[in-house]
Design a protein around this motif. Structure first.
Motif, PDB file in Angstrom:
ATOM      1  N   GLY A 113       0.843  -1.190   0.000  1.00 17.05           N
ATOM      2  CA  GLY A 113       0.000   0.000   0.000  1.00 17.05           C
ATOM      3  C   GLY A 113       0.881   1.243   0.000  1.00 17.05           C
ATOM      4  N   PRO A 114       0.265   2.410  -0.133  1.00 18.31           N
ATOM      5  CA  PRO A 114       1.043   3.641  -0.263  1.00 18.31           C
ATOM      6  C   PRO A 114       1.753   4.028   1.035  1.00 18.31           C
ATOM      7  CG  PRO A 114      -1.289   4.131  -0.070  1.00 18.31           C
ATOM      8  CD  PRO A 114      -1.188   2.653  -0.155  1.00 18.31           C
ATOM      9  N   SER A 115       3.020   4.342   0.930  1.00 15.77           N
ATOM     10  CA  SER A 115       3.760   4.818   2.102  1.00 15.77           C
ATOM     11  C   SER A 115       4.138   6.270   1.895  1.00 15.77           C
ATOM     12  CB  SER A 115       5.027   3.991   2.313  1.00 15.77           C
ATOM     13  OG  SER A 115       5.834   4.618   3.279  1.00 15.77           O
ATOM     14  N   LEU A 116       3.554   7.121   2.663  1.00 15.49           N
ATOM     15  CA  LEU A 116       3.900   8.541   2.565  1.00 15.49           C
ATOM     16  C   LEU A 116       4.259   9.063   3.958  1.00 15.49           C
ATOM     17  CD1 LEU A 116       1.095   9.859   0.166  1.00 15.49           C
ATOM     18  CD2 LEU A 116       3.482   9.467  -0.393  1.00 15.49           C
ATOM     19  N   ARG A 117       4.868   8.205   4.755  1.00 18.79           N
ATOM     20  CA  ARG A 117       5.119   8.609   6.142  1.00 18.79           C
ATOM     21  C   ARG A 117       6.009   9.847   6.221  1.00 18.79           C
ATOM     22  NH1 ARG A 117       7.935   5.438  10.651  1.00 18.79           N
ATOM     23  NH2 ARG A 117       8.536   4.068   8.963  1.00 18.79           N
ATOM     24  N   GLY A 118       6.973   9.920   5.321  1.00 20.14           N
ATOM     25  CA  GLY A 118       7.852  11.079   5.316  1.00 20.14           C
ATOM     26  C   GLY A 118       7.097  12.366   5.071  1.00 20.14           C
ATOM     27  N   ILE A 119       6.161  12.305   4.143  1.00 18.56           N
ATOM     28  CA  ILE A 119       5.361  13.493   3.854  1.00 18.56           C
ATOM     29  C   ILE A 119       4.338  13.742   4.958  1.00 18.56           C
ATOM     30  CG2 ILE A 119       3.505  14.323   2.326  1.00 18.56           C
ATOM     31  CD1 ILE A 119       5.158  13.215  -0.014  1.00 18.56           C
ATOM     32  N   MET A 120       3.743  12.667   5.397  1.00 20.78           N
ATOM     33  CA  MET A 120       2.681  12.785   6.397  1.00 20.78           C
ATOM     34  C   MET A 120       3.174  13.446   7.677  1.00 20.78           C
ATOM     35  SD  MET A 120       1.009   9.651   8.404  1.00 20.78           S
ATOM     36  CE  MET A 120       1.674   9.777  10.011  1.00 20.78           C
TER      37      MET A 120
END
Lengths: 434, 523
Positions: free
Chosen positions: B208-215
């Motif tokens: 699934g999408p990983s955008l933890r850095g952006i989040m």
């Protein structure tokens, strides 16, 4: 609280929200982690203890005006004092005292109290009780078989609620004292409202008049001990009166007296009371019944920005409330089993009735009672017991509203059963359990 | 206040009783801890009130949050979300802002014992989660802010180090599946929650999408990039038996000590010795708590009032203190950990002061387990803030601490911050010493204008020192001005951050005050 201290303290809230919870190390479940009925019901931050400190500051800074919005928020609070216990676990702020001072200021500007509360102030001025009942009917509760002693040094201060609304408490108290051979008297028509409901809504001027009237009467009769079955009257005499005027007589709540009488075997608990109960700590008998201790020390600068009190200034943390006596009584009753709720003693959840809420915001009082009733149900008990006529009224309203299977008794009624003085009541009680 | 027709539209979403634009309520939400020196730094009147929000809204579901955000976009009104709400980061930065108080979103959605995670809504405190997961022998990471703070806020939007970080890590590292209402009003589900088939909360980074850095990056966007409505967080084994009983009365509750828990208070000779000790202890992966702090701070964590703090002189003259707590679930584990600690102490010539010079109250252990030690920072002056903070190697953290001492002493001599000899610092390892966190708690008096000005200037000068002396990035680099100042020194990260903000928030609706604004056209 003195004005100077108030002005300093209202600048110190760190908005941490601990005032919304019970002390963190006492949290046992998500469901019963909160401690403030007002924030639980109304949700907006100003309803919390910390929120009201901010309100006090904003008001002093002229950012907000004395409006109905302000009045409603400030008075939607039972003054239960949980915020003060939670805050003072570590801090030195006094959220409850700030709320009281803020109410006083609102009364002085004509913004407070709520109209319903103003009506009971007028009733007290007129007929000496907030229920607007005829003064001459104050003693109607006294049954023929109760013995009073005009020469007694012990005075039973019955209070308005027990006199007019919760007569069963007054009757039970008198019968138990008779059973123990305790010689006591009552003030009859010289008993007036203690002033608690007036003080809690901020009318300190009227309160001063009342306390002086009551103290003048009691002191003129050479009384040595005044006993209260009402937690509100007890707290007011014990904690609030001495702030204005010292007195020499001793004050006792009936649970203290009954516990002593059981210890000394003047009361013999003969009858089995096979019921499962949980005990609700009234705010006025628990955390708020802790006296202010005199302090005449010095504030010594330790370093820039840091001063300490020498000797240490006593902090009211709720730890010296009356918690053991009612529990000791209940545990000594043959056949009775006591189960505790999650929130007890100084971090007990309020019943919801106090500080004018029952009269001005009955829906808030009922919602709070319902939450407490649910906690009592979750304890596994069949009976809810307490020691305050105000809690009694509101919790019974909650039981009815919630259609709970719980039954409510004042601790004095349970004691009557154990003394064999209320066989009919015991029969009803045990029947429910069976 | 909101225009009548806009107010009515918000009321349609949440109900009349869950929105308030009255003077009293909005002013109350304008107040927060440390706002006075944030105002001073922004050349405003140093009072503890920020801009007044137009209204406070209490949504109860993700769908309501989504509708509110969409309405904000429609009427060009900014929003700021908050939960338990401690600190200036919760404050609106303009007069055109509504606050979403997420207090009514207070459910523990799921506890997955097998896969070791819990899913919560915003207004569930750390303590509330802990007591529920303890029933399964598990624990949750709580930040230094304490157990009363929202766990979701820490995990999605804030820094997130805590006293138990050696074992429970850092909030940024513990985020799993996340439900995120973007500033546009769209809902984005991250990690395994974003899978089209068999979506679940167990992972934040894929499948699934990983955008933890952006989040959230490292320090979080502080509601500058939307609203997080549900999040899954890692769970950890509770370090000892879960019988948590505190009897007696407040504040000195008598805590019934679990079978296998022990504290060590060690005094290292100097920074080099301290670094070696920290690394050595953490190398063995035995500590539940492994914190270095000043002797003044050590006195504070064992105290429940200012007066009782002052009677702890026996531990007030330590050089470089180290507080270690080990805990175990079995005797064998406990014996092993104690044996290792003894060997390390022999190796490094350290002595445990606890048991000889000092014995903490049982309550200390209750607070260790409930992550309540950070709150002791308020004892001395009633106000404190960490002037800097970083996450790096032990060597860099300690170098920063060392170089900060003379700077802090300069402000102590001015009498504007309290005297901790300049040594006030708190440092903890993360994940058994993989990396470290250091911050400099500084005691000030929020009611004293000179003190407010003093801590603000100290923080500014401290940040400058980090820049000039290459001491790493402080964690309170927030808002346009500071990002613009720091960005050019750090690979122009601020340009990328702006690009993110512009992409995710094209209308600039999510209040950027403690994040970054897109400054359209500049990017």
């Amino acid at each position: 609280m003195e004005e100077e201290e108030y002005q300093k303290m209202i600048k110190r809230c760190v908005r941490c929200s601990v005032c919304k919870w019970i002390p963190q190390v006492q949290i046992k479940s998500q469901k019963y982690a909160s401690g403030c009925p007002a924030i639980d019901i109304y949700n907006f931050h100003p309803y919390s203890g910390g929120g009201k400190i901010i309100i006090a500051l904003a008001y002093e800074m002229g950012r907000i005006k004395p409006t109905e919005e302000l009045r409603d928020i400030v008075y939607k609070c039972t003054a239960c004092g949980n915020c003060a216990v939670a805050c003072k676990y570590m801090n030195t702020l006094e959220p409850l005292e700030i709320i009281m001072k803020l109410r006083e200021k609102l009364v002085n500007t004509g913004c407070g109290p709520m109209p319903q509360q103003q009506a009971y102030i007028e009733a007290v001025k007129k007929v000496n009780n907030p229920y607007n009942e005829p003064h001459e009917k104050r003693t109607d509760w006294i049954p023929d078989d109760v013995t009073l002693d005009p020469n007694a040094k012990i005075l039973y201060f019955v209070g308005c609620t027990s006199s007019y609304r919760r007569k069963e408490m007054a009757i039970a108290t008198a019968r138990i004292m008779n059973e123990a051979g305790v010689s006591f008297n009552i003030l009859q028509n010289d008993e007036f409202c203690c002033g608690s409901p007036i003080l809690r809504i901020g009318d300190t001027t009227t309160f001063e008049e009342i306390l002086n009237k009551n103290l003048d009467i009691i002191e003129s009769r050479g009384i040595e001990t005044v006993v209260f079955s009402c937690a509100g009257c007890y707290d007011t005499f014990k904690v609030d009166y001495p702030l204005s005027r010292k007195f020499d007589f001793e004050v006792k709540h009936t649970v203290e007296l009954f516990d002593e009488l059981i210890e000394s075997e003047q009361l013999k608990l003969t009858d089995n009371v096979p019921i499962i109960v949980t005990y609700h700590d009234p705010c006025h008998l628990g955390r708020n019944a802790e006296r202010y201790e005199d302090w005449d020390g010095d504030v010594v600068p330790l370093m820039p920005l840091v001063s300490i009190n020498i000797p240490p200034k006593p902090k009211r943390t709720g730890s010296k409330g009356i918690y053991d006596a009612p529990r000791k009584i209940l545990k000594k009753i043959p056949g009775l089993k006591l189960l505790e709720m999650e929130r007890i003693q100084e971090y007990a959840y309020c019943c919801g009735a106090g500080a004018g809420v029952k009269s001005a915001f009955p829906e808030m009082a009922l919602k709070t009672a319902n939450m407490r009733i649910e906690e009592a149900e979750d304890s596994g008990a069949d009976f809810l017991v307490s020691a305050c006529p105000f809690c009694s009224t509101n919790l019974q309203d909650g039981i009815n509203d919630k259609k709970s299977k719980l039954k409510y008794f004042d601790i004095s009624e349970i004691l009557l059963m154990a003394l064999g003085l209320e066989p009919e009541k015991l029969k009803q009680a045990t029947a429910e359990v069976l | 206040m909101l225009k009548e027709e806009i107010l009515k539209e918000f009321q349609k979403i949440v109900g009349d009783e869950n929105i308030d634009d009255g003077e009293v309520t909005t002013n109350t939400y304008a107040y927060n801890w440390c706002v006075e020196f944030v105002n001073y730094l922004a050349n405003k009147d140093p009072i503890p009130f920020s801009s007044i929000p137009k209204a406070i809204i209490l949504p109860s579901t993700t769908e309501e949050v989504q509708k509110i955000v969409q309405l904000c976009n429609k009427y060009d009104i900014q929003f700021k979300a908050q939960s338990t709400g401690l600190g200036p980061w919760n404050q609106p930065s303009t007069d055109n802002c509504v606050i979403l108080d997420l207090r009514r979103m207070n459910k523990i959605v799921k506890i997955d014992v097998k896969n070791l995670y819990v899913v919560v809504e915003p207004y569930v405190s750390g303590a509330q989660i802990q007591v529920e997961v303890m029933k399964f022998g598990l624990n949750i990471h709580m930040p230094g802010a304490g157990p009363m703070a929202s766990a979701l806020a820490s995990h999605t939007s804030m820094c997130g180090p805590g006293f138990t970080s050696p074992q429970t890590g850092h909030s940024a590292r513990n985020v799993l599946g996340t439900e995120w209402v973007l500033p546009t009003g769209k809902i984005l589900r991250l990690g395994s929650l974003g899978l089209k088939k068999e979506s679940d909360w167990y992972s934040g980074d894929g499948p699934g999408p990983s955008l933890r850095g952006i989040m959230r990056g490292w320090v979080g966007t502080k509601s500058g990039l939307g609203v997080f409505t549900r999040v899954a967080m890692k769970l950890f084994p509770y370090p000892c038996n879960t019988k948590y009983i505190a009897k007696g009365h407040s504040p000195l509750y008598d805590f019934h000590l679990p079978d296998f828990i022990r504290a060590y208070l060690l005094d290292c000779r100097n920074f080099k010795h301290l670094e070696k000790s920290l690394l050595r202890i953490e190398e063995e992966e035995i500590a539940f708590i492994c914190s270095h702090m000043s002797s003044f701070a050590v006195m504070a964590i064992f105290s429940y009032s200012l007066e009782s703090l002052m009677d702890k002189i026996a531990i007030g003259s330590m050089k470089k203190p180290l507080v270690i707590v080990i805990a175990a679930r079995t005797k064998r584990e406990f014996d092993y950990k104690q044996k290792v600690m003894n060997l390390i102490m022999d190796e490094l010539n350290l002595t445990n002061i606890i048991g000889s010079k000092y014995e903490p109250k049982s309550l200390f252990y209750a607070e260790c387990l409930r992550a309540n030690l950070g709150y002791h920072g308020f004892i001395a002056t009633g106000g404190f803030q960490s002037a800097k903070g970083q996450c790096d190697t032990a060597a860099l953290c300690l170098n920063t601490e060392r170089k900060n001492i003379p700077l802090k002493q300069k402000y102590i001599e001015k009498g504007v911050i309290a005297n901790d000899f300049g040594e006030g610092a708190w440092m903890t390892s993360y994940e058994s010493g993989h990396y470290f966190h250091m911050e400099v708690p500084t005691l000030f008096d929020q009611t004293n204008a000179e003190s407010v000005k003093g801590i603000a200037e100290y923080m500014e000068e401290s940040n400058q020192m980090d820049l000039v002396k290459h001491l790493g990035t402080p964690f309170f680099i927030e808002g346009d001005e500071l990002h613009d100042e720091w960005g050019p020194h750090l690979m122009n990260y601020h340009i990328w951050l702006r690009k993110i903000k512009e992409t995710f928030d094209p209308n600039g609706i999510s209040d950027p005050g403690f994040y970054i604004s897109s400054k359209k056209g500049d990017v």
